[in-house]
Design a protein around this motif. Structure first.
Motif, PDB file in Angstrom:
ATOM      1  N   VAL A   1     -18.502  45.297 -17.520  1.00 34.78           N
ATOM      2  CA  VAL A   1     -19.450  45.161 -16.551  1.00 34.78           C
ATOM      3  C   VAL A   1     -19.078  44.433 -15.290  1.00 34.78           C
ATOM      4  N   PHE A   2     -18.380  43.369 -15.325  1.00 36.57           N
ATOM      5  CA  PHE A   2     -17.869  42.486 -14.214  1.00 36.57           C
ATOM      6  C   PHE A   2     -16.840  42.867 -13.285  1.00 36.57           C
ATOM      7  N   VAL A   3     -15.737  43.442 -13.867  1.00 35.13           N
ATOM      8  CA  VAL A   3     -14.694  43.792 -13.218  1.00 35.13           C
ATOM      9  C   VAL A   3     -14.975  44.558 -11.808  1.00 35.13           C
ATOM     10  N   PRO A   4     -15.767  45.596 -12.145  1.00 30.42           N
ATOM     11  CA  PRO A   4     -16.094  46.420 -10.731  1.00 30.42           C
ATOM     12  C   PRO A   4     -16.587  45.826  -9.743  1.00 30.42           C
ATOM     13  N   ILE A   5     -17.520  44.614 -10.070  1.00 29.44           N
ATOM     14  CA  ILE A   5     -18.386  43.724  -9.114  1.00 29.44           C
ATOM     15  C   ILE A   5     -17.305  42.812  -8.337  1.00 29.44           C
ATOM     16  N   ILE A   6     -16.119  42.472  -8.955  1.00 25.32           N
ATOM     17  CA  ILE A   6     -15.449  41.342  -8.457  1.00 25.32           C
ATOM     18  C   ILE A   6     -15.025  41.447  -7.045  1.00 25.32           C
ATOM     19  N   PRO A   7     -14.426  42.812  -6.613  1.00 24.41           N
ATOM     20  CA  PRO A   7     -13.868  43.084  -5.379  1.00 24.41           C
ATOM     21  C   PRO A   7     -15.036  42.653  -4.161  1.00 24.41           C
ATOM     22  N   ALA A   8     -16.310  42.859  -4.405  1.00 24.70           N
ATOM     23  CA  ALA A   8     -17.376  42.349  -3.409  1.00 24.70           C
ATOM     24  C   ALA A   8     -17.539  40.946  -3.358  1.00 24.70           C
ATOM     25  N   LEU A   9     -17.225  40.340  -4.630  1.00 26.40           N
ATOM     26  CA  LEU A   9     -17.315  38.787  -4.500  1.00 26.40           C
ATOM     27  C   LEU A   9     -16.144  38.194  -3.623  1.00 26.40           C
ATOM     28  N   VAL A  10     -14.875  38.911  -4.063  1.00 27.56           N
ATOM     29  CA  VAL A  10     -13.573  38.452  -3.177  1.00 27.56           C
ATOM     30  C   VAL A  10     -13.889  38.591  -1.956  1.00 27.56           C
ATOM     31  N   ALA A  11     -14.409  39.900  -1.432  1.00 29.64           N
ATOM     32  CA  ALA A  11     -14.537  39.686   0.062  1.00 29.64           C
ATOM     33  C   ALA A  11     -15.388  38.839   0.617  1.00 29.64           C
ATOM     34  N   THR A  12     -16.408  38.347  -0.197  1.00 26.28           N
ATOM     35  CA  THR A  12     -17.569  37.525   0.150  1.00 26.28           C
ATOM     36  C   THR A  12     -16.831  36.217   0.202  1.00 26.28           C
ATOM     37  N   GLY A  13     -16.063  35.649  -0.685  1.00 28.56           N
ATOM     38  CA  GLY A  13     -15.478  34.269  -0.638  1.00 28.56           C
ATOM     39  C   GLY A  13     -14.523  34.354   0.715  1.00 28.56           C
ATOM     40  N   LEU A  14     -13.995  35.460   0.966  1.00 24.91           N
ATOM     41  CA  LEU A  14     -12.768  35.671   2.092  1.00 24.91           C
ATOM     42  C   LEU A  14     -13.506  35.367   3.648  1.00 24.91           C
ATOM     43  N   PHE A  15     -14.838  35.911   3.453  1.00 24.26           N
ATOM     44  CA  PHE A  15     -15.582  35.859   4.601  1.00 24.26           C
ATOM     45  C   PHE A  15     -16.077  34.304   4.643  1.00 24.26           C
ATOM     46  N   MET A  16     -16.495  33.725   3.623  1.00 24.53           N
ATOM     47  CA  MET A  16     -16.845  32.462   3.715  1.00 24.53           C
ATOM     48  C   MET A  16     -15.572  31.242   4.054  1.00 24.53           C
ATOM     49  N   GLY A  17     -14.509  31.651   3.728  1.00 22.70           N
ATOM     50  CA  GLY A  17     -13.374  31.164   4.297  1.00 22.70           C
ATOM     51  C   GLY A  17     -13.118  31.211   5.754  1.00 22.70           C
ATOM     52  N   LEU A  18     -13.105  32.492   5.941  1.00 22.54           N
ATOM     53  CA  LEU A  18     -13.126  32.512   7.604  1.00 22.54           C
ATOM     54  C   LEU A  18     -14.162  32.076   8.344  1.00 22.54           C
ATOM     55  N   ARG A  19     -15.575  31.998   7.749  1.00 22.40           N
ATOM     56  CA  ARG A  19     -16.507  31.378   8.568  1.00 22.40           C
ATOM     57  C   ARG A  19     -16.167  29.952   8.639  1.00 22.40           C
ATOM     58  N   GLY A  20     -15.727  29.320   7.710  1.00 21.68           N
ATOM     59  CA  GLY A  20     -15.311  27.846   7.767  1.00 21.68           C
ATOM     60  C   GLY A  20     -14.022  27.538   8.868  1.00 21.68           C
TER      61      GLY A  20
END
Length: 469
Positions: A112-131
């Motif tokens: 269930v969760f493996v296909p969702i992870i890429p979206a959460l990876v991108a979100t984490g990178l966006f958070m890092g870039l915003r910081g």
């Protein structure tokens, strides 16, 4: 040097021949082969085939490790052969019946969760870039301060960083419906209903600004922004309900009646029963997670850093997805990531020591790329292809992971996302100079200790003879 077509044929022959293969699938690093008779498979021969980084039998499947990229090409070549048996979908259904109940559930959880992870990876990178772009020191180089940033720019960054977590129940319900044989579009709609603007926002309730709606005076009804378990359980029940309804509803009414009943029944169950019950369960899991991470004197890092790669071997490591998602949603940061990173980096360090110390060209060709794979966040080639084969390097990697995790916990570093580690994982820390420096030190400690211990005590070429055959 054999080409991919020849290697694919050799793999199938070592698996017992085409007649012994029921079906074939693959994940990010492994070719997964379902067999009629596992006794006919020659794992020793498999491990000596070119490009194969390891092989083992687990969860009802013969799993052959090729590594990222390579596995996709091997799968294509295998599919060109005359492989009889079940389809890929049926293979997953068959695999669900392998192992104990806990293992089967964790495997399903991963599906269930493996296909969702890429979206959460991108979100984490966006958070890092915003910081990074809102960091006062960086802004001062351009004569700016955080207060001088345009409001519209901040709004734009919020769209990038908040959307996936706001609509996480829709992603979870979609994927759950897909895995359990329902209509994914109904899963999406059901998940969106769980975060409807008409419901009190979960984050506002958590902040104490809003109260849940009380139905019948005691059932709390609220939105489930950022939540996982209510959407997951709702998706399971909803998919099974849909499959049962389609067997009973007349065909000429199916298009209208089935989705109507699924959405009506499931949103009622979700809001009044499933949601309230599993929200409490989710809160309990989060409290337990925090209690472990808050252990004093770096004990959490020591324990998790040592045990994580053992858990990876069992195949139940997908449970960490839930824990990391909950941390990111409720705390905004992920303290698991640097600890897990240490355990992964350490296995890469141990494999690197083996690759540099051995005089065997074949083992060098296996160990060095495997260590690079670990430094990019994927340890299966290093674990199964090298470290576990000789055991001591794996143990030295566990010690290095414990040391790195211990340091990460003591330094208090936390990622802005999940699912990427070691070298790529640096992007999750770039918003804070302290975090980046101590993240790099965490990796160096884990790699250095595992490398040093493996070089001194964990491997020598005398082990090659003991592992032949």
């Amino acid at each position: 040097m054999a080409d991919n077509a020849q290697i694919a044929k050799q793999v199938i022959e070592a698996a017992g021949g085409e007649g012994n293969v029921r079906s074939v699938a693959h994940c990010a690093t492994r070719l997964r082969i379902m067999l009629h008779d596992k006794e006919k498979a020659d794992i020793s021969s498999l491990e000596h085939i070119e490009k194969v980084k390891g092989a083992f039998y687990n969860s009802g499947q013969l799993q052959v490790i090729f590594g990222t990229g390579t596995v996709n090409r091997m799968y294509e070549e295998v599919m060109k052969l005359d492989i009889e048996g079940t389809s890929k979908a049926e293979m997953k259904e068959e695999a669900k019946n392998q192992g104990n109940t806990f293992q089967r559930w964790i495997r399903t959880f991963g599906d269930v969760f493996v296909p969702i992870i890429p979206a959460l990876v991108a979100t984490g990178l966006f958070m890092g870039l915003r910081g990074l772009v809102t960091q006062p020191l960086l802004l001062s180089w351009f004569g700016l301060t955080p207060d001088s940033l345009p409001e519209n720019f901040i709004l734009y960054t919020q769209v990038l960083t908040d959307t996936a977590f706001i609509f996480l129940p829709a992603l979870v319900a979609w994927s759950t419906f897909r895995v359990f044989g329902g209509s994914p579009i109904l899963g999406i709609v059901l998940g969106l209903m769980l975060v409807s603007p008409a419901l009190p926002n979960a984050w506002d309730i958590g902040g104490g600004d809003v109260e849940p709606i009380k139905f019948f005076g005691f059932i709390p009804v609220l939105g489930y922004q950022g939540s996982v378990l209510p959407a997951f359980i709702t998706g399971i029940v909803g998919a099974k309900l849909e499959k049962n309804l389609r067997k009973r509803v007349p065909e000429y009414l199916d298009l209208i009646l089935t989705p109507f009943l699924v959405l009506l029944i499931m949103i009622t169950l979700a809001l009044f029963i499933i949601g309230p019950v599993f929200h409490i369960v989710e809160n309990g899991i989060f409290a337990g997670t925090k209690a472990i991470l808050d252990l004093p004197l770096g004990l959490s890092g020591l324990i998790i850093g040592f045990a994580h790669q053992i858990i990876v071997i069992t195949g139940v490591h997908h449970i960490f997805n839930l824990l990391e998602i909950q941390l990111l949603d409720r705390v905004g940061t992920n303290a698991f990531n640097p600890i897990i990173t240490a355990s992964i980096a350490a296995q890469g360090g141990a494999a690197l020591a083996v690759g540099l110390k051995t005089k065997s060209k074949q083992l060098k060709a296996l160990a060095l790329p495997s260590s690079l794979s670990a430094f990019l966040g994927i340890t299966e080639p290093a674990i199964f292809g090298v470290n576990l084969r000789y055991m001591k390097p794996f143990i030295m990697g566990l010690i290095g992971g414990a040391a790195g995790g211990f340091f990460a916990s003591l330094s208090g570093i936390e990622a802005t996302g999940m699912a990427i580690t070691v070298i790529p994982g640096t992007l999750l820390y770039i918003g804070d100079l302290y975090q980046v420096i101590f993240y790099i030190l965490t990796n160096l400690i884990a790699i250095g200790l595992a490398f040093g211990l493996t070089w001194a005590f964990g491997f020598n070429d005398d082990m090659l003879n003991k592992n032949k055959g």
